[in-house]
Every structure is written in C-alpha cells, then in structure tokens.
Design a protein around this motif. Structure first.
Motif, PDB file in Angstrom:
ATOM      1  N   LEU A   1       9.027  -7.602  15.582  1.00 38.94           N
ATOM      2  CA  LEU A   1       7.811  -8.167  14.997  1.00 38.94           C
ATOM      3  C   LEU A   1       6.585  -7.704  15.771  1.00 38.94           C
ATOM      4  O   LEU A   1       5.488  -7.589  15.230  1.00 38.94           O
ATOM      5  CB  LEU A   1       7.911  -9.694  15.014  1.00 38.94           C
ATOM      6  CG  LEU A   1       6.907 -10.468  14.192  1.00 38.94           C
ATOM      7  CD1 LEU A   1       6.891  -9.958  12.777  1.00 38.94           C
ATOM      8  CD2 LEU A   1       7.238 -11.942  14.205  1.00 38.94           C
TER       9      LEU A   1
ATOM     10  N   PRO B   1      -8.745  -0.161   6.376  1.00 39.48           N
ATOM     11  CA  PRO B   1      -8.612  -1.469   5.706  1.00 39.48           C
ATOM     12  C   PRO B   1      -8.627  -2.602   6.733  1.00 39.48           C
ATOM     13  O   PRO B   1      -7.706  -2.740   7.522  1.00 39.48           O
ATOM     14  CB  PRO B   1      -7.278  -1.378   4.977  1.00 39.48           C
ATOM     15  CG  PRO B   1      -6.689  -0.064   5.306  1.00 39.48           C
ATOM     16  CD  PRO B   1      -7.692   0.763   5.983  1.00 39.48           C
TER      17      PRO B   1
ATOM     18  N   LEU C   1       0.100 -10.725  13.188  1.00 32.47           N
ATOM     19  CA  LEU C   1       1.562 -10.833  13.133  1.00 32.47           C
ATOM     20  C   LEU C   1       2.188 -10.164  14.357  1.00 32.47           C
ATOM     21  O   LEU C   1       3.209 -10.648  14.877  1.00 32.47           O
ATOM     22  CB  LEU C   1       2.091 -10.219  11.838  1.00 32.47           C
ATOM     23  CG  LEU C   1       1.730 -11.020  10.588  1.00 32.47           C
ATOM     24  CD1 LEU C   1       2.128 -10.283   9.333  1.00 32.47           C
ATOM     25  CD2 LEU C   1       2.388 -12.389  10.612  1.00 32.47           C
TER      26      LEU C   1
ATOM     27  N   LEU D   1      -2.074  -7.611  10.315  1.00 32.06           N
ATOM     28  CA  LEU D   1      -0.993  -6.966  11.065  1.00 32.06           C
ATOM     29  C   LEU D   1      -1.144  -7.251  12.559  1.00 32.06           C
ATOM     30  O   LEU D   1      -0.163  -7.497  13.262  1.00 32.06           O
ATOM     31  CB  LEU D   1      -0.984  -5.463  10.805  1.00 32.06           C
ATOM     32  CG  LEU D   1      -0.506  -5.044   9.413  1.00 32.06           C
ATOM     33  CD1 LEU D   1      -0.713  -3.563   9.204  1.00 32.06           C
ATOM     34  CD2 LEU D   1       0.953  -5.399   9.223  1.00 32.06           C
TER      35      LEU D   1
ATOM     36  N   ARG E   1      -5.252   6.869   6.811  1.00 34.43           N
ATOM     37  CA  ARG E   1      -4.299   7.765   6.184  1.00 34.43           C
ATOM     38  C   ARG E   1      -4.764   9.204   6.082  1.00 34.43           C
ATOM     39  O   ARG E   1      -3.963  10.104   5.948  1.00 34.43           O
ATOM     40  CB  ARG E   1      -3.931   7.237   4.804  1.00 34.43           C
ATOM     41  CG  ARG E   1      -2.804   6.238   4.898  1.00 34.43           C
ATOM     42  CD  ARG E   1      -2.488   5.683   3.570  1.00 34.43           C
ATOM     43  NE  ARG E   1      -3.582   4.887   3.065  1.00 34.43           N
ATOM     44  CZ  ARG E   1      -3.802   4.662   1.783  1.00 34.43           C
ATOM     45  NH1 ARG E   1      -3.024   5.204   0.898  1.00 34.43           N
ATOM     46  NH2 ARG E   1      -4.799   3.906   1.403  1.00 34.43           N
TER      47      ARG E   1
ATOM     48  N   LEU F   1       7.759  -9.814   5.593  1.00 36.69           N
ATOM     49  CA  LEU F   1       6.352  -9.887   5.180  1.00 36.69           C
ATOM     50  C   LEU F   1       5.574  -8.724   5.791  1.00 36.69           C
ATOM     51  O   LEU F   1       4.774  -8.066   5.111  1.00 36.69           O
ATOM     52  CB  LEU F   1       5.751 -11.227   5.624  1.00 36.69           C
ATOM     53  CG  LEU F   1       4.261 -11.396   5.344  1.00 36.69           C
ATOM     54  CD1 LEU F   1       4.024 -11.577   3.867  1.00 36.69           C
ATOM     55  CD2 LEU F   1       3.694 -12.564   6.108  1.00 36.69           C
ATOM     56  N   VAL F   2       5.854  -8.466   7.080  1.00 37.24           N
ATOM     57  CA  VAL F   2       5.185  -7.345   7.758  1.00 37.24           C
ATOM     58  C   VAL F   2       5.497  -6.045   7.030  1.00 37.24           C
ATOM     59  O   VAL F   2       4.600  -5.232   6.766  1.00 37.24           O
ATOM     60  CB  VAL F   2       5.633  -7.253   9.227  1.00 37.24           C
ATOM     61  CG1 VAL F   2       5.187  -5.934   9.839  1.00 37.24           C
ATOM     62  CG2 VAL F   2       5.078  -8.402  10.021  1.00 37.24           C
TER      63      VAL F   2
ATOM     64  N   VAL G   1       3.457  -5.970   3.781  1.00 33.14           N
ATOM     65  CA  VAL G   1       2.018  -5.736   3.993  1.00 33.14           C
ATOM     66  C   VAL G   1       1.788  -4.288   4.408  1.00 33.14           C
ATOM     67  O   VAL G   1       0.892  -3.611   3.896  1.00 33.14           O
ATOM     68  CB  VAL G   1       1.464  -6.699   5.064  1.00 33.14           C
ATOM     69  CG1 VAL G   1       0.036  -6.344   5.407  1.00 33.14           C
ATOM     70  CG2 VAL G   1       1.536  -8.125   4.588  1.00 33.14           C
ATOM     71  N   SER G   2       2.638  -3.792   5.339  1.00 35.15           N
ATOM     72  CA  SER G   2       2.397  -2.417   5.802  1.00 35.15           C
ATOM     73  C   SER G   2       2.646  -1.429   4.677  1.00 35.15           C
ATOM     74  O   SER G   2       1.865  -0.490   4.514  1.00 35.15           O
ATOM     75  CB  SER G   2       3.273  -2.038   6.998  1.00 35.15           C
ATOM     76  OG  SER G   2       3.902  -3.124   7.550  1.00 35.15           O
TER      77      SER G   2
ATOM     78  N   LEU H   1       9.260 -10.793   9.365  1.00 30.80           N
ATOM     79  CA  LEU H   1       9.441  -9.350   9.512  1.00 30.80           C
ATOM     80  C   LEU H   1       9.386  -8.659   8.148  1.00 30.80           C
ATOM     81  O   LEU H   1       8.782  -7.590   7.999  1.00 30.80           O
ATOM     82  CB  LEU H   1      10.805  -9.102  10.175  1.00 30.80           C
ATOM     83  CG  LEU H   1      10.928  -7.948  11.135  1.00 30.80           C
ATOM     84  CD1 LEU H   1       9.824  -7.972  12.154  1.00 30.80           C
ATOM     85  CD2 LEU H   1      12.273  -7.993  11.820  1.00 30.80           C
TER      86      LEU H   1
ATOM     87  N   SER I   1      -0.324  -1.540   2.314  1.00 33.78           N
ATOM     88  CA  SER I   1      -1.574  -1.011   2.848  1.00 33.78           C
ATOM     89  C   SER I   1      -1.480   0.479   3.118  1.00 33.78           C
ATOM     90  O   SER I   1      -2.491   1.168   3.151  1.00 33.78           O
ATOM     91  CB  SER I   1      -1.995  -1.766   4.107  1.00 33.78           C
ATOM     92  OG  SER I   1      -1.015  -1.637   5.081  1.00 33.78           O
ATOM     93  N   LEU I   2      -0.259   0.993   3.299  1.00 32.23           N
ATOM     94  CA  LEU I   2      -0.134   2.434   3.522  1.00 32.23           C
ATOM     95  C   LEU I   2      -0.086   3.210   2.213  1.00 32.23           C
ATOM     96  O   LEU I   2      -0.367   4.398   2.183  1.00 32.23           O
ATOM     97  CB  LEU I   2       1.120   2.746   4.340  1.00 32.23           C
ATOM     98  CG  LEU I   2       1.091   2.294   5.797  1.00 32.23           C
ATOM     99  CD1 LEU I   2       2.349   2.721   6.503  1.00 32.23           C
ATOM    100  CD2 LEU I   2      -0.108   2.865   6.505  1.00 32.23           C
TER     101      LEU I   2
ATOM    102  N   PRO J   1       4.338  -3.992  13.121  1.00 28.06           N
ATOM    103  CA  PRO J   1       2.952  -3.998  12.662  1.00 28.06           C
ATOM    104  C   PRO J   1       2.105  -2.974  13.400  1.00 28.06           C
ATOM    105  O   PRO J   1       1.224  -2.356  12.802  1.00 28.06           O
ATOM    106  CB  PRO J   1       2.469  -5.416  12.988  1.00 28.06           C
ATOM    107  CG  PRO J   1       3.672  -6.220  13.175  1.00 28.06           C
ATOM    108  CD  PRO J   1       4.733  -5.300  13.658  1.00 28.06           C
TER     109      PRO J   1
ATOM    110  N   ALA K   1       2.532   0.378  11.764  1.00 25.39           N
ATOM    111  CA  ALA K   1       1.757   0.449  10.525  1.00 25.39           C
ATOM    112  C   ALA K   1       0.272   0.593  10.832  1.00 25.39           C
ATOM    113  O   ALA K   1      -0.446   1.326  10.158  1.00 25.39           O
ATOM    114  CB  ALA K   1       2.010  -0.803   9.692  1.00 25.39           C
TER     115      ALA K   1
ATOM    116  N   GLU L   1      -6.039  -5.833   6.395  1.00 25.30           N
ATOM    117  CA  GLU L   1      -4.684  -5.492   6.817  1.00 25.30           C
ATOM    118  C   GLU L   1      -4.619  -5.323   8.331  1.00 25.30           C
ATOM    119  O   GLU L   1      -3.656  -5.736   8.962  1.00 25.30           O
ATOM    120  CB  GLU L   1      -4.202  -4.214   6.126  1.00 25.30           C
ATOM    121  CG  GLU L   1      -3.820  -4.383   4.682  1.00 25.30           C
ATOM    122  CD  GLU L   1      -5.022  -4.336   3.752  1.00 25.30           C
ATOM    123  OE1 GLU L   1      -6.171  -4.356   4.249  1.00 25.30           O
ATOM    124  OE2 GLU L   1      -4.817  -4.302   2.538  1.00 25.30           O
TER     125      GLU L   1
ATOM    126  N   LEU M   1      -2.640   3.425   9.672  1.00 27.58           N
ATOM    127  CA  LEU M   1      -3.582   2.879   8.680  1.00 27.58           C
ATOM    128  C   LEU M   1      -4.638   3.891   8.248  1.00 27.58           C
ATOM    129  O   LEU M   1      -5.075   3.882   7.103  1.00 27.58           O
ATOM    130  CB  LEU M   1      -4.289   1.635   9.243  1.00 27.58           C
ATOM    131  CG  LEU M   1      -3.675   0.282   8.899  1.00 27.58           C
ATOM    132  CD1 LEU M   1      -4.549  -0.834   9.404  1.00 27.58           C
ATOM    133  CD2 LEU M   1      -3.438   0.129   7.415  1.00 27.58           C
TER     134      LEU M   1
END
Lengths: 206, 480
Positions: B137, B104, B114, B111, B150, A160-161, A164-165, A158, A168-169, B141, B144, B107, B148
């Motif tokens: 979980l 991206p 995951l 994501l 943006r 890690l998520v 990454v988010s 979690l 990337s944002l 993702p 996000a 990603e 993405l």
C-alpha cells in the motif's frame, strides 16, 4: 498402501511435474500467446495441488479468478499488442550464463531448505483428513470478517489504489486552455517586466 | 467462535485518513478546474485532523488490537506524527507545481494519502500479513505517482523500473517470511520472537536463510547497497514533487519495517543480522558518498547521498542497543526533514514547465534569491554533518552508539566517508554563492510555500541548536 493413497500420490506427482513443465514453457515459448496459455495450464495444475490439500475454495478461486478472468484479459491484451519479441530475445544467449547461475543457486537453496531434515514428516506431522461435513468456505467465512478483518480491509484499499492509478494513468489528458493568473498580474512589479541595462557607450570611430 | 471486538479508537487516525481519502476522491471528480483548491483544502484539513488525533493519542501505553495484528506504541506514534507532518509539507510545496505542469492533482493527493496510510499501517504492524499489505500500500501508489506525468518518457521508464524492482523485493521478502512462518507456525511478530529461541539447532540454517531474505527485502525498500540500483533512476526520472514524496517519508516507514522485523521479531538473532547489516551499511556509505561526487544532476546526487544516509541510519540499527535504535530513528526523522527541504527548493525553483534538476541550474542562486540560497545552504550543510545543524547530531548519535558496542573501526570508517561526502555538498554551495547565474528570471513562489520552506530550513538549524527534545522523544520510544 491403500489404493486411494496410491491414486493420491500419482495425482500429486503428475500435477507437480506438470506445474514445473508449464512454468518452464511460460518463459521458453517464442509466441507470447502460447506463453500465456502455458501459464493457464500452470494455474490449473496448481489448483489440483490445492484440492489435494483439501482447500477447495482456494482451488476454485484460482480457476475462476486467474484462469477465468485475469488470464483471459491478459490473452486479449497479448493478442491486441503487436509485439515483436525478437529484439527481446536477442540478448538471451548473452544473459543465459548469469541467469542459469542464479536459477541453479536458488534451486539448490530451495532444495536444501525444504529438505526432509528441516520440514520433513518427523518435524511436522501430516495434517489429518477433514471429515466429510467440513466446509472450507464456511471456515473461511468465520475468520475473514472477524480475525482477519483488518488485513481484509487493507487488501480492499489496495484494490482501490489499483483502480485509481489505472484510471488516472489511462484517462485521456484534458487539453486545457491557457489561463491567466490575476493575482500574479496584479502583483507584478516594474522590475519583472523591464530590465534597465547600462550599455557602455561605444567610442566613436573616426 | 468468538473474537474480541477490535478497539477502533486505536486505529482512528488510519480510519480518518482512509475515509477522507475516499471522500476526496468523490468530491474531486465533481469539481471544475477552477475549484480544485477545495480538494487541496480538504486534503490538508484531513491531514491536520489526523495529526490532532495522533497528538491526543501520543501517550497511549503499548496496546494491541485487531487480533494482535495492530500495535500502537510510542515509537509508532512518533513516526506517524513525523510522517504526516512531512506529507503535509510535501502537498503544500507541490500545489503550484502540479497546477503548472498539469499533473492530475486530485489523483496525486489521493494516491499520496493512500501511500501515507500504507506507511502508517507498516509502522504499527505486528503481523506478517499486515506488514506485507502495508508495504504494498505504501509502494504501489508511489509507482503510479511516478508515472502520473504521462507525456514524459523518462517518468514512465522510472515507474517501470520502480515497479519491477519493488515486485522483486516483495517476492524476496515474502519468500523469507514464508520460511519463517513454516518454522514458527505463527504470523505474529511478537509471538515469533518467543518461538525462535526454542527452535532446534537443525533449523538454524533455514532460520539464517530466511533472515537473509528478510534483510534483503528491507534493504531493497530503503535503497541500501547492493540493492540501490532503482533509486537514482527513480529520483531523476520522476517529476520533482514526486521525487520529494519518494525521498522523504517512506524512509521513516522503511526503518520502522526494519525495527519491527529485526528488533521486535528476531532479537535472538541480533548477532547474525548485525553482521549482515555491517556489510550493507559499510557498502552504502562508501558507494553512496563516492558516486555522489561524480554526479552533475542534482537529483541523482541527492539519490546517492540518500543511499549513504541510509547506510548511516543502518549503523544505528546494527548497534542493537536501545541507544542505537533511538539514534537510528532520530536519523530517519531528521533525514526526512532534510530531504524534504532540499527537494522542496527544487520544486519551488521549477517554474513554467522547466524542471530544475542539474547542479548547474542552481548556479548563482544567491544573487537570484538570497533567502532560498541560505535555506539550501543550511540543509546541505546539515546533510554534510556540519556542527551547529541537525545533521551533525544525527551522525554523532549513530557513531556514539557504534562506539558503545566497540565497533570503533566502523565508526572511523563512517566519519572518514562523511568527510568525503562534505565535498559534494559544499560544491553545490560554491555554485550557489560564487558563480554567476545563467539566467536572471525572477523567482516567484506563493506565500505559503515561502513560509513552509522557511520553517523547514530553520527547523534544521533550531534542531541543531536544541536537539535534546527530539532525541529524548526517540529514547522514550524505546522505553529508555
């Protein structure tokens, strides 16, 4: 009632009331910085409650992680943002009745549910005080990588998520140059490029 | 203190998925823009590997591992296989779109993987902690991913709404779970089901309240009325491939959460949760179908149709019989395939940064691409529940289960609204076949997407003609 017992009670009621008061302050403060500071206060007094429950590790983790790291970061963000919260407060009075209604409802439910007839001492015996040799950290260490290894690793995923988010944002978009797609260029057909239209010829006007 | 060593072989699919996601994360950073296809290849390869492992494991008897926090059974395997298949197709359809719209890609894939991991954890959970972690979980993702793109203010707004709503839902669910823990003193779902009947009568109101909170949490996640507000905004606000992701596989996981919590965890309270779910399902079917009629945005229409479909799926769950559960699972699996197809066609049609999202944009699709129009027709008719297609048998399944428990009025109500629902699906078909196109830009899309969308559309037809095998698998998952 012995003296330590009374002290325990006094500390409990004081911190519990302070948690509630600072919780109200978080949402009632006009200045967001003060709101964040009130949240810090709420965390500190919750940590006191944890200590009373003899889970020192959680209490310290709360102070270190939340007060020390998360809230400091949060304060920085709040101070850096030039927020105008007046427009946000404009609808405060309008939404107050429904907000109050829901809060009172939830509060009534909570008081009813956690009342002594459901979770009182007669139902659940008071936990015994641990001996002086008992180490909270050691007990946690015993189960964290054995019994709870699966949720522990999931919590790591979690994080890690989240990483990454967040990256990337926040990473600036790479400006790309326009690329040709040779495959599409080769596959192009005459019909894609040229459209033959039958235009009816106009009648001659004399 | 000793703990049994966990049987890692049972969680091999999850381990492979997680390991590959981490590897791809590392590999993707080092690749130049022209070599991003390597990322894509690795992603699909790892999903295929997960599928192979799942197939090999399929017939494992029900086993617990990781201190009984993880359960592997036929139901879980069936759901996992379908989810991995769906995600594999999602990635396949999205590849071109992501490249053109400069989202991206690395990603997005990581994501997505995951999130898939979260779904798999949720499907085979037997513990409140892993249930909650799996749920987060699965959701985080996706939030996000919605954000993405943006530059799009709409996508950011959708992401924030999604985030706030799912945080609220998680909070409510956690409140319910903590009350349950307070009463039963166990986090284990199977153990809880054994303790609940032994609770005293005085505990009953608390039990009921925690049940209400748990049901609210579940309904928030699958988007059933009155907890559906976030769904249309997220569907319409997110870029098409992400809507594709949000709308398909997570529904299966949401149903799995419902089955684990209500069916495995609180079988003794089935009369209570049945009553709750009847109200929620009836509202979802009614509101979803009625509001969908008024939509001009195709994605919003599909969002409301998904609310209605979730209502139908709950009908199977609330029947509280083996037949009902298997009908609900069948519904969720087929719905995921249908939603996949419908949104995949939108993804395919969106070219050169132009988002296809209005029903108007589909006008005259038949003269632009007869094959895509035909596949869309199959999927829409299937969603409407028109006979030779899969969607018909899903509805038959849940309604049969309802009649089995003598809820005739609810069955009649469901059929009545299915008829109303036909209108808006058929309206889209009318636009595709009987209207003139607004543009005549040629529709080009890569061969792999062409094959995949054909498989997807024809699957709905073939499954409608031979529904028996999947239905038998769903039945077998509940030991019937």
């Amino acid at each position: 009632m012995t003296i330590p017992h009374i002290i325990e009670q006094v500390v409990f009621y004081f911190s519990a009331i302070m948690v509630v008061i600072s919780g109200i302050m978080v949402i009632a403060q006009r200045n967001p910085v003060r709101g964040a500071l009130a949240l810090v206060l709420a965390f500190v007094f919750s940590a006191v409650l944890w200590i009373l429950l003899e889970s020192e590790f959680l209490a310290l983790a709360l102070i270190f992680v939340y007060v020390g790291a998360v809230m400091t970061l949060f304060l920085f963000v709040v101070m850096m943002l030039d927020m105008d919260i007046e427009p946000m407060k404009r609808n405060f009075v309008r939404y107050l009745p429904i907000g109050l209604f829901i809060s009172v409802l939830v509060l009534a439910f909570m008081i009813y549910v956690v009342a002594p007839e459901h979770f009182g001492l007669s139902k659940y015996a008071k936990p015994l005080h641990a001996s002086a040799a008992y180490s909270n950290v050691k007990e946690l260490g015993h189960v964290l990588y054995t019994k709870f290894v699966y949720p522990f690793e999931l919590a790591a995923v979690l994080l890690l998520v989240a990483m990454v988010s967040a990256i990337s944002l926040a990473l600036p978009v790479v400006r790309e140059r326009k690329l040709q797609n040779p495959a599409e260029q080769v596959m192009v057909k005459r019909e894609d490029r040229i459209r033959l239209v039958n235009v009816p010829s106009e009648k001659r006007i004399d | 203190m000793t703990t049994a060593t966990p049987n890692l072989l049972l969680v091999l699919p999850e381990l492979v998925l997680l390991g590959m996601a981490c590897c791809i994360l590392l590999v993707d950073v080092c690749l130049s823009e022209q070599r991003k296809f390597i990322t894509y290849g690795l992603v699909q390869l790892s999903l295929v590997a997960v599928l192979v492992i799942l197939f090999l494991h399929y017939n494992t008897a029900t086993t617990f591992t990781f201190s009984k926090m993880f359960v592997i059974d036929k139901l879980g395997n069936l759901m996992k296989i379908s989810m991995v298949f769906v995600v594999l197709f999602i990635f396949l359809f999205s590849r071109n779109y992501l490249k053109e719209n400069k989202i991206p890609r690395g990603e997005f894939y990581v994501l997505g993987m995951l999130s898939l991991l979260g779904m798999m954890v949720l499907v085979s959970t037997n513990d409140f902690i892993t249930l909650y972690l799996g749920l987060e979980l699965l959701t985080l993702p996706m939030i996000a991913m919605v954000a993405l793109q943006r530059e799009s203010a709409q996508a950011s707004e959708a992401a924030i709404k999604f985030f706030v709503m799912s945080a609220l839902a998680s909070g409510i669910l956690l409140y319910g779970l903590s009350l349950l823990y307070g009463m039963t003193a166990t986090l284990n779902i199977v153990q809880m089901s054994q303790i609940i009947p032994s609770l005293s009568n005085a505990q009953y109101p608390v039990l009921l309240l925690s049940l209400v909170f748990v049901v609210i949490g579940i309904c928030f996640k699958i988007g059933a009325v009155p907890f559906h507000m976030w769904l249309p905004d997220v569907y319409a606000g997110a870029p098409n491939p992400i809507t594709l992701f949000v709308s398909s596989a997570p529904k299966i996981a949401g149903l799995a959460m419902g089955i684990r919590l209500l069916v495995s965890g609180m079988p003794g309270l089935h009369i209570e949760w049945q009553a709750l779910l009847i109200v929620i399902a009836a509202l979802s079917i009614g509101l979803g179908n009625l509001v969908a009629v008024a939509q001009s945005n195709f994605k919003r229409m599909l969002a409301y149709s998904s609310i209605a479909h979730m209502g139908y799926m709950l009908l199977g769950l609330l029947a509280a019989t083996q037949m009902g559960y298997s009908a609900a699972v069948f519904y969720a699996l087929v719905y995921a395939v249908m939603a996949l197809g419908a949104f995949a066609i939108l993804v395919i049609l969106s070219r050169n940064g132009i988002e296809v999202e209005n029903i108007r944009d589909l006008r005259g699709l038949n003269s632009r691409s007869p094959w895509l129009a035909f596949l869309m027709l199959l999927i829409l008719f299937s969603m409407a529940g028109i006979p030779p297609l899969a969607g018909f048998f899903t509805k038959v399944g849940v309604i049969e289960a309802l009649i089995g428990v003598h809820l005739i009025w609810l069955a009649v109500y469901a059929i009545l609204f299915a008829v109303i629902g036909c209108y808006y699906y058929i309206r889209v078909v009318k636009e595709m076949y009987f209207e003139e196109p607004e543009t005549d830009v040629a529709i080009t899309y890569p061969l792999d997407a062409r094959i995949a969308i054909s498989i997807n559309g024809l699957f709905v037809l073939v499954l409608g003609i031979f529904p028996g095998w999947l239905f038998a698998l769903c039945r077998a998952a509940f030991g019937a």
